[in-house]
Design a protein around this motif. Structure first.
Motif, PDB file in Angstrom:
ATOM      1  N   ILE A  86      20.614  26.770 112.000  1.00 38.03           N
ATOM      2  CA  ILE A  86      20.710  28.243 112.028  1.00 38.03           C
ATOM      3  C   ILE A  86      22.131  28.671 112.336  1.00 38.03           C
ATOM      4  N   THR A  87      22.762  28.024 113.288  1.00 37.75           N
ATOM      5  CA  THR A  87      24.148  28.347 113.629  1.00 37.75           C
ATOM      6  C   THR A  87      25.070  28.104 112.445  1.00 37.75           C
ATOM      7  N   ASN A  88      24.901  27.000 111.761  1.00 35.26           N
ATOM      8  CA  ASN A  88      25.738  26.699 110.601  1.00 35.26           C
ATOM      9  C   ASN A  88      25.525  27.702 109.476  1.00 35.26           C
ATOM     10  N   ILE A  89      24.298  28.115 109.269  1.00 32.12           N
ATOM     11  CA  ILE A  89      24.024  29.111 108.224  1.00 32.12           C
ATOM     12  C   ILE A  89      24.644  30.455 108.600  1.00 32.12           C
ATOM     13  N   LEU A  90      24.613  30.812 109.876  1.00 35.07           N
ATOM     14  CA  LEU A  90      25.257  32.060 110.310  1.00 35.07           C
ATOM     15  C   LEU A  90      26.769  31.992 110.117  1.00 35.07           C
ATOM     16  N   TRP A  91      27.378  30.853 110.453  1.00 35.38           N
ATOM     17  CA  TRP A  91      28.824  30.695 110.234  1.00 35.38           C
ATOM     18  C   TRP A  91      29.165  30.728 108.752  1.00 35.38           C
ATOM     19  N   LEU A  92      28.333  30.125 107.927  1.00 34.97           N
ATOM     20  CA  LEU A  92      28.539  30.176 106.484  1.00 34.97           C
ATOM     21  C   LEU A  92      28.464  31.610 105.976  1.00 34.97           C
ATOM     22  N   SER A  93      27.479  32.350 106.432  1.00 34.01           N
ATOM     23  CA  SER A  93      27.346  33.755 106.019  1.00 34.01           C
ATOM     24  C   SER A  93      28.559  34.560 106.450  1.00 34.01           C
ATOM     25  N   PHE A  94      29.040  34.327 107.664  1.00 36.81           N
ATOM     26  CA  PHE A  94      30.225  35.030 108.151  1.00 36.81           C
ATOM     27  C   PHE A  94      31.451  34.686 107.303  1.00 36.81           C
ATOM     28  N   ALA A  95      31.650  33.409 107.011  1.00 33.12           N
ATOM     29  CA  ALA A  95      32.809  32.987 106.212  1.00 33.12           C
ATOM     30  C   ALA A  95      32.749  33.553 104.801  1.00 33.12           C
ATOM     31  N   LEU A  96      31.570  33.550 104.197  1.00 35.02           N
ATOM     32  CA  LEU A  96      31.434  34.098 102.851  1.00 35.02           C
ATOM     33  C   LEU A  96      31.687  35.607 102.850  1.00 35.02           C
ATOM     34  N   SER A 110      35.343  29.614  99.706  1.00 37.02           N
ATOM     35  CA  SER A 110      33.893  29.708  99.884  1.00 37.02           C
ATOM     36  C   SER A 110      33.217  28.391  99.502  1.00 37.02           C
ATOM     37  N   TYR A 111      33.674  27.778  98.416  1.00 36.29           N
ATOM     38  CA  TYR A 111      33.101  26.501  97.991  1.00 36.29           C
ATOM     39  C   TYR A 111      33.333  25.416  99.040  1.00 36.29           C
ATOM     40  N   THR A 112      34.561  25.310  99.554  1.00 37.14           N
ATOM     41  CA  THR A 112      34.832  24.266 100.548  1.00 37.14           C
ATOM     42  C   THR A 112      34.052  24.525 101.839  1.00 37.14           C
ATOM     43  N   THR A 113      33.941  25.794 102.235  1.00 35.58           N
ATOM     44  CA  THR A 113      33.157  26.122 103.420  1.00 35.58           C
ATOM     45  C   THR A 113      31.696  25.754 103.201  1.00 35.58           C
ATOM     46  N   PHE A 114      31.170  26.090 102.039  1.00 36.13           N
ATOM     47  CA  PHE A 114      29.781  25.766 101.714  1.00 36.13           C
ATOM     48  C   PHE A 114      29.562  24.253 101.720  1.00 36.13           C
ATOM     49  N   ALA A 115      30.492  23.506 101.140  1.00 35.25           N
ATOM     50  CA  ALA A 115      30.357  22.048 101.101  1.00 35.25           C
ATOM     51  C   ALA A 115      30.388  21.455 102.506  1.00 35.25           C
ATOM     52  N   LYS A 116      31.262  21.971 103.368  1.00 42.04           N
ATOM     53  CA  LYS A 116      31.320  21.463 104.741  1.00 42.04           C
ATOM     54  C   LYS A 116      30.035  21.782 105.497  1.00 42.04           C
ATOM     55  N   VAL A 117      29.518  23.003 105.336  1.00 42.53           N
ATOM     56  CA  VAL A 117      28.291  23.381 106.034  1.00 42.53           C
ATOM     57  C   VAL A 117      27.116  22.544 105.542  1.00 42.53           C
ATOM     58  N   VAL A 118      27.035  22.306 104.254  1.00 44.79           N
ATOM     59  CA  VAL A 118      25.936  21.495 103.719  1.00 44.79           C
ATOM     60  C   VAL A 118      26.009  20.074 104.274  1.00 44.79           C
ATOM     61  N   SER A 119      27.209  19.509 104.385  1.00 46.22           N
ATOM     62  CA  SER A 119      27.322  18.151 104.918  1.00 46.22           C
ATOM     63  C   SER A 119      26.960  18.099 106.405  1.00 46.22           C
ATOM     64  N   VAL A 120      27.280  19.156 107.144  1.00 46.19           N
ATOM     65  CA  VAL A 120      26.919  19.192 108.564  1.00 46.19           C
ATOM     66  C   VAL A 120      25.423  19.422 108.731  1.00 46.19           C
ATOM     67  N   VAL A 121      24.859  20.302 107.914  1.00 48.42           N
ATOM     68  CA  VAL A 121      23.434  20.597 108.007  1.00 48.42           C
ATOM     69  C   VAL A 121      22.598  19.367 107.670  1.00 48.42           C
ATOM     70  N   ALA A 122      23.094  18.531 106.775  1.00 60.06           N
ATOM     71  CA  ALA A 122      22.347  17.324 106.400  1.00 60.06           C
ATOM     72  C   ALA A 122      22.112  16.413 107.592  1.00 60.06           C
ATOM     73  N   GLY A 123      23.023  16.402 108.542  1.00 62.24           N
ATOM     74  CA  GLY A 123      22.872  15.551 109.719  1.00 62.24           C
ATOM     75  C   GLY A 123      22.403  16.293 110.946  1.00 62.24           C
ATOM     76  N   SER A 124      22.064  17.576 110.819  1.00 60.80           N
ATOM     77  CA  SER A 124      21.668  18.393 111.965  1.00 60.80           C
ATOM     78  C   SER A 124      20.191  18.731 111.897  1.00 60.80           C
ATOM     79  N   SER A 125      19.748  19.325 112.996  1.00 58.86           N
ATOM     80  CA  SER A 125      18.365  19.802 113.017  1.00 58.86           C
ATOM     81  C   SER A 125      18.257  20.960 113.998  1.00 58.86           C
ATOM     82  N   GLY A 126      17.209  21.732 113.859  1.00 57.40           N
ATOM     83  CA  GLY A 126      16.914  22.793 114.814  1.00 57.40           C
ATOM     84  C   GLY A 126      17.895  23.946 114.783  1.00 57.40           C
ATOM     85  N   ASN A 127      18.367  24.320 115.970  1.00 59.77           N
ATOM     86  CA  ASN A 127      19.250  25.482 116.108  1.00 59.77           C
ATOM     87  C   ASN A 127      20.606  25.266 115.453  1.00 59.77           C
ATOM     88  N   ALA A 128      21.038  24.021 115.308  1.00 61.14           N
ATOM     89  CA  ALA A 128      22.328  23.752 114.682  1.00 61.14           C
ATOM     90  C   ALA A 128      22.327  24.219 113.226  1.00 61.14           C
TER      91      ALA A 128
END
Length: 135
Positions: free
Chosen positions: A104-114, A84-102
């Motif tokens: 939301i998609t990353n947060i949904l994938w994070l919720s699914f993985a958790l 969960s920690y590694t997934t969260f860290a990867k999503v946070v690093s991707v979200v930092a460089g993303s915007s908009g719908n990306a």
């Protein structure tokens, strides 16, 4: 619910193992460090044990050795926290460089993985409690 989750988790594990086998066969993982390989092998061991524990819990089976499942449930909990920690860290690093719908998609994938990590640990933990109480 547990039977459906156990079957879907087993299918996801089978797909993941085939995919990682493909990556190993094509040499895509040839540049992994020894720590990376240790993580891959530990993941394989933990996911395989978690799958067996989930299926045993969902279908009311007793998988020997019974005494292993209670300590394994705590190892599975630690592994779920690490995953969960590694997934969260990867999503946070991707979200930092993303915007908009990306985002939301990353947060949904994070919720699914958790959720998958939590329920996989919960199934193995419940199975460990059930077999230790019966023994």
């Amino acid at each position: 619910m547990w039977k459906v989750f156990a079957v879907l988790y087993s299918l996801l594990v089978a797909f993941g193992m085939v995919f990682v086998g493909y990556l190993i066969a094509t040499g895509a993982l040839s540049r992994l460090t020894p720590v990376g390989w240790a993580t891959v092998y530990t993941s394989f061991f933990m996911v395989l044990g978690t799958t067996i524990g989930l299926v045993a819990y969902a279908f009311n089976l007793n998988v020997p050795p019974i005494a292993v499942w209670r300590p394994f449930s705590w190892l599975a909990g630690a592994w779920a926290l690490y995953a969960s920690y590694t997934t969260f860290a990867k999503v946070v690093s991707v979200v930092a460089g993303s915007s908009g719908n990306a985002i939301i998609t990353n947060i949904l994938w994070l919720s699914f993985a958790l959720a998958v990590n939590y329920f996989s640990w919960l199934g193995v933990w419940r199975y460990g409690r059930r077999v230790s109480a019966a023994a």
